[in-house]
Design a protein around this motif. Structure first.
Motif, PDB file in Angstrom:
ATOM      1  N   ASP A 175       1.821  22.914 -25.362  1.00 42.50           N
ATOM      2  CA  ASP A 175       2.937  23.736 -25.820  1.00 42.50           C
ATOM      3  C   ASP A 175       3.080  23.727 -27.335  1.00 42.50           C
ATOM      4  N   LEU A 176       2.734  22.600 -27.948  1.00 42.70           N
ATOM      5  CA  LEU A 176       2.892  22.520 -29.395  1.00 42.70           C
ATOM      6  C   LEU A 176       1.986  21.452 -29.987  1.00 42.70           C
ATOM      7  N   TRP A 177       1.841  21.529 -31.304  1.00 46.57           N
ATOM      8  CA  TRP A 177       1.046  20.559 -32.056  1.00 46.57           C
ATOM      9  C   TRP A 177       1.886  20.042 -33.209  1.00 46.57           C
TER      10      TRP A 177
ATOM     11  N   ARG B  53      -3.283  31.462 -37.218  1.00 49.82           N
ATOM     12  CA  ARG B  53      -2.294  32.425 -37.726  1.00 49.82           C
ATOM     13  C   ARG B  53      -1.714  33.313 -36.636  1.00 49.82           C
ATOM     14  N   ASP B  54      -2.539  33.746 -35.697  1.00 49.02           N
ATOM     15  CA  ASP B  54      -2.081  34.668 -34.653  1.00 49.02           C
ATOM     16  C   ASP B  54      -1.792  33.973 -33.323  1.00 49.02           C
ATOM     17  N   ASP B  55      -1.824  32.642 -33.329  1.00 48.20           N
ATOM     18  CA  ASP B  55      -1.723  31.908 -32.065  1.00 48.20           C
ATOM     19  C   ASP B  55      -0.510  31.001 -31.944  1.00 48.20           C
ATOM     20  N   VAL B  56       0.242  30.836 -33.025  1.00 51.55           N
ATOM     21  CA  VAL B  56       1.355  29.889 -32.982  1.00 51.55           C
ATOM     22  C   VAL B  56       2.598  30.453 -33.663  1.00 51.55           C
ATOM     23  N   LEU B  57       3.732  29.880 -33.296  1.00 54.63           N
ATOM     24  CA  LEU B  57       4.989  30.055 -34.020  1.00 54.63           C
ATOM     25  C   LEU B  57       5.277  28.745 -34.741  1.00 54.63           C
ATOM     26  N   GLU B  58       5.448  28.799 -36.049  1.00 56.59           N
ATOM     27  CA  GLU B  58       5.767  27.588 -36.803  1.00 56.59           C
ATOM     28  C   GLU B  58       7.274  27.353 -36.797  1.00 56.59           C
ATOM     29  N   SER B  59       7.661  26.099 -36.717  1.00 61.30           N
ATOM     30  CA  SER B  59       9.089  25.773 -36.814  1.00 61.30           C
ATOM     31  C   SER B  59       9.590  26.132 -38.208  1.00 61.30           C
ATOM     32  N   TRP B  60      10.883  26.458 -38.285  1.00 54.85           N
ATOM     33  CA  TRP B  60      11.489  26.689 -39.593  1.00 54.85           C
ATOM     34  C   TRP B  60      11.662  25.364 -40.325  1.00 54.85           C
TER      35      TRP B  60
ATOM     36  N   LEU C  50       1.736  30.405 -28.796  1.00 60.68           N
ATOM     37  CA  LEU C  50       2.196  31.720 -28.365  1.00 60.68           C
ATOM     38  C   LEU C  50       1.660  32.081 -26.984  1.00 60.68           C
ATOM     39  N   ALA C  51       0.715  31.294 -26.474  1.00 58.69           N
ATOM     40  CA  ALA C  51       0.245  31.510 -25.099  1.00 58.69           C
ATOM     41  C   ALA C  51       1.269  31.022 -24.085  1.00 58.69           C
ATOM     42  N   SER C  52       2.258  30.282 -24.545  1.00 57.05           N
ATOM     43  CA  SER C  52       3.338  29.816 -23.676  1.00 57.05           C
ATOM     44  C   SER C  52       4.513  30.781 -23.759  1.00 57.05           C
ATOM     45  N   PRO C  53       5.095  31.195 -22.628  1.00 55.83           N
ATOM     46  CA  PRO C  53       6.248  32.097 -22.664  1.00 55.83           C
ATOM     47  C   PRO C  53       7.494  31.432 -23.245  1.00 55.83           C
ATOM     48  N   ARG C  54       7.421  30.103 -23.422  1.00 55.88           N
ATOM     49  CA  ARG C  54       8.582  29.380 -23.951  1.00 55.88           C
ATOM     50  C   ARG C  54       8.534  29.193 -25.465  1.00 55.88           C
ATOM     51  N   ALA C  55       7.560  29.753 -26.143  1.00 52.71           N
ATOM     52  CA  ALA C  55       7.345  29.435 -27.555  1.00 52.71           C
ATOM     53  C   ALA C  55       8.605  29.614 -28.400  1.00 52.71           C
ATOM     54  N   SER C  56       9.223  30.780 -28.341  1.00 55.03           N
ATOM     55  CA  SER C  56      10.409  31.027 -29.175  1.00 55.03           C
ATOM     56  C   SER C  56      11.600  30.186 -28.726  1.00 55.03           C
TER      57      SER C  56
ATOM     58  N   GLU D 276      13.488  27.438 -31.260  1.00 52.09           N
ATOM     59  CA  GLU D 276      14.921  27.433 -31.532  1.00 52.09           C
ATOM     60  C   GLU D 276      15.555  26.101 -31.127  1.00 52.09           C
ATOM     61  N   ALA D 277      15.135  25.572 -29.977  1.00 50.92           N
ATOM     62  CA  ALA D 277      15.699  24.320 -29.484  1.00 50.92           C
ATOM     63  C   ALA D 277      15.365  23.160 -30.414  1.00 50.92           C
ATOM     64  N   PHE D 278      14.121  23.092 -30.881  1.00 53.81           N
ATOM     65  CA  PHE D 278      13.711  21.996 -31.760  1.00 53.81           C
ATOM     66  C   PHE D 278      14.369  22.111 -33.126  1.00 53.81           C
ATOM     67  N   ASP D 279      14.408  23.313 -33.693  1.00 55.07           N
ATOM     68  CA  ASP D 279      15.043  23.488 -35.003  1.00 55.07           C
ATOM     69  C   ASP D 279      16.531  23.145 -34.950  1.00 55.07           C
ATOM     70  N   ASP D 280      17.218  23.649 -33.925  1.00 50.87           N
ATOM     71  CA  ASP D 280      18.651  23.385 -33.797  1.00 50.87           C
ATOM     72  C   ASP D 280      18.909  21.892 -33.609  1.00 50.87           C
ATOM     73  N   ALA D 281      18.082  21.236 -32.804  1.00 49.04           N
ATOM     74  CA  ALA D 281      18.251  19.797 -32.574  1.00 49.04           C
ATOM     75  C   ALA D 281      18.041  19.023 -33.870  1.00 49.04           C
ATOM     76  N   TYR D 282      17.064  19.444 -34.673  1.00 46.61           N
ATOM     77  CA  TYR D 282      16.819  18.748 -35.939  1.00 46.61           C
ATOM     78  C   TYR D 282      18.022  18.877 -36.869  1.00 46.61           C
TER      79      TYR D 282
END
Length: 279
Positions: free
Chosen positions: A106-108, A118-125, A234-240, A244-250
């Motif tokens: 799900d993440l690295w 570049r086209d395969d991941v969403l980076e955390s804010w 981004l291959a996971s439907p939960r990416a976004s 949001e959950a990780f950024d908000d928790a941080y």
């Protein structure tokens, strides 16, 4: 109409009525099991598969074979705050890229601006920790002040590392010879044995590796600063949702002083002559 209904039901064989009654009874008897299975599926979505690589002291596998490091510890806190459970998977860098691309993880716990992803991941804010890329050299060798100084030299790189795309640039230069080391300690030893003029490697893992008295001859010149991040597949439907959950928790943890303060991502340091396309 009432008489018709009575005639209809009387026409149904008693065996069929008995079977129907049995099926209804079984449904109510085993309904809790079905509900439990649904709850299990919901809980399973709370498990997040996390790739990590050998990058001490940020991420590494300790003597017990368990994930450890500053970035790992922060991630555990953030996941717990966000209500997720973590399943860590120790991988080489190349396989990490593959598993992000196909959704096996799900993440690295990685670095921002990785061209191959570049086209395969969403980076955390959020970027919990800055990371410095340096040029390491022996005493008596000129400090690296400009990338042009690498021309005509032998440069040691860590196997599997892309250096944010810089590896490709180095390998494309006809007058720069690239050689590889399997890990940070081996890279330092190669440099000391004059099997390369400069070692390009990240500050934190190299400083962790400098443990021998003879390592004092190894000097450092900073090349650029990069940022750590959670890279969500981004291959996971939960990416976004996960981002949001990780950024908000941080943010919540930072407000309570349980993780480093939120960093403002400003323009990072880059040595003169660094290739524009990889800044």
């Amino acid at each position: 109409m009432r008489r018709c209904h009575l005639q209809y039901y009387s026409a149904i064989p008693r065996s069929a009525l008995a079977l129907t009654g049995l099926l209804i009874l079984l449904f109510f008897l085993f309904r809790p099991a079905f509900v439990g299975a649904e709850e299990l599926d919901v809980n399973a979505t709370k498990v997040v598969r996390v790739a990590y690589v050998e990058f001490p002291p940020m991420t590494f596998r300790n003597a017990l074979g368990e994930p450890a490091g500053e970035f790992v510890d922060i991630t555990r806190k953030v996941a717990a705050e966000a209500g997720y459970e973590l399943e860590f998977i120790y991988l080489p860098v190349a396989r990490t890229y593959l598993y992000l691309q196909n959704g096996t993880v799900d993440l690295w716990l990685g670095l921002t601006g990785t061209p191959a992803l570049r086209d395969d991941v969403l980076e955390s804010w959020i970027s919990p920790i800055p990371v410095e890329l340096s040029a390491w050299y022996r005493e008596g060798t000129a400090s690296l002040d400009h990338m042009d100084q690498l021309h005509g030299q032998t440069v040691i790189l860590i196997g599997g590392y892309t250096y944010g795309g810089l590896r490709s640039w180095l390998e494309d230069q006809a007058d720069i010879r690239v050689t590889e080391a399997p890990n940070h300690r081996s890279a330092v030893d190669m440099l000391k044995r004059k099997r390369g003029d400069y070692l390009l490697d990240y500050r934190q893992p190299v400083r962790e590796a400098l443990t021998q008295p003879s390592d004092v001859i190894v000097q450092e010149a900073e090349l650029r600063t990069r940022n750590t991040a959670w890279l969500f597949s981004l291959a996971s439907p939960r990416a976004s949702i996960l981002r949001e959950a990780f950024d908000d928790a941080y943010y919540r943890l930072a407000e309570r002083g349980e993780v480093p303060s939120v960093r403002r991502l400003e323009k990072t340091f880059v040595i003169p002559g660094f290739p524009e396309e990889y800044r």
